[in-house]
Design a protein around this motif. Sequence first.
Motif, short mmCIF file in Angstrom:
data_model
loop_
_atom_site.label_atom_id
_atom_site.label_comp_id
_atom_site.label_asym_id
_atom_site.label_seq_id
_atom_site.Cartn_x
_atom_site.Cartn_y
_atom_site.Cartn_z
N VAL A 1 -4.11 -25.57 -26.21
CA VAL A 1 -3.84 -24.15 -26.37
C VAL A 1 -4.87 -23.40 -25.54
O VAL A 1 -6.07 -23.61 -25.69
CB VAL A 1 -3.90 -23.72 -27.85
N SER A 2 -4.39 -22.57 -24.65
CA SER A 2 -5.25 -21.79 -23.77
C SER A 2 -5.05 -20.31 -24.07
O SER A 2 -3.96 -19.88 -24.42
CB SER A 2 -4.88 -22.03 -22.30
N THR A 3 -6.12 -19.56 -23.87
CA THR A 3 -6.03 -18.11 -23.95
C THR A 3 -6.23 -17.56 -22.56
O THR A 3 -7.22 -17.87 -21.89
CB THR A 3 -7.11 -17.53 -24.89
N ILE A 4 -5.27 -16.80 -22.11
CA ILE A 4 -5.39 -16.10 -20.83
C ILE A 4 -5.84 -14.69 -21.17
O ILE A 4 -5.15 -13.96 -21.88
CB ILE A 4 -4.05 -16.08 -20.07
N VAL A 5 -7.02 -14.35 -20.68
CA VAL A 5 -7.54 -13.01 -20.91
C VAL A 5 -7.24 -12.20 -19.65
O VAL A 5 -7.74 -12.51 -18.56
CB VAL A 5 -9.05 -13.02 -21.22
N VAL A 6 -6.40 -11.19 -19.81
CA VAL A 6 -5.96 -10.35 -18.71
C VAL A 6 -7.03 -9.29 -18.42
O VAL A 6 -7.67 -8.78 -19.33
CB VAL A 6 -4.60 -9.69 -19.05
N GLU A 7 -7.20 -8.99 -17.16
CA GLU A 7 -8.18 -8.00 -16.70
C GLU A 7 -7.95 -6.64 -17.36
O GLU A 7 -6.79 -6.24 -17.56
CB GLU A 7 -8.10 -7.84 -15.19
N PRO A 8 -9.03 -5.90 -17.67
CA PRO A 8 -8.91 -4.59 -18.30
C PRO A 8 -8.07 -3.59 -17.50
O PRO A 8 -7.47 -2.69 -18.08
CB PRO A 8 -10.36 -4.11 -18.41
N ARG A 9 -7.99 -3.74 -16.19
CA ARG A 9 -7.25 -2.78 -15.35
C ARG A 9 -5.77 -2.69 -15.72
O ARG A 9 -5.10 -1.74 -15.33
CB ARG A 9 -7.43 -3.10 -13.87
#
Length: 187
Positions: free
Chosen positions: A42-50
Amino acid sequence: MTDPRKTDECLATGATITVTPIGRVHNGRVDPGESDHWGDVVSTIVVEPRFGEACLTGLADFSHVEVVFFFDRLAERQDYRPPSRPRGRADLPEVGVFADRGPRRPNRIGCTVCEVVSARGRKLRVRGLDAVDGTPVLDVKPVMRQFLPEGVRQPEWVDRLMAEYFDGQPEPPTGTEIPGHAGTVLR
């Protein structure tokens, strides 16, 4: 209409394409050489704040996403012309670079269809993403039935190659600190 000669000229000049990651993978898998047992990861993709806190709105309604990422830890092959054996395995046939999905490929782009576990704010959790911790993500697209082919055909050697690829993840050694994650210990 585009003039095909212009397209060929553009490709022949070695035009550069710049792509900026939309986020990064976080999952604790750090060794790009450990290439099997991704099915339970299980991976978490953290999307850029922009992209804002609502960038994943509606994505949890899909069962799967296609994740496009950049193999940033491995170099491209020196020469793509000669066929090679996938993973260097003697029991597999030699194939051209575009008949293999290995990471040492032109432009080092990977793409994997993954199960959506959750999507909240800027965090997308997926199962089965075969990318190590810190991998730059280039795009995420929902999987839609209308884009999926019917009657996929593949050579028999692919079943041997992929036999353990998405099987369960092996147990990590206990008490091992994950490099780059201060204080994170595998249990």
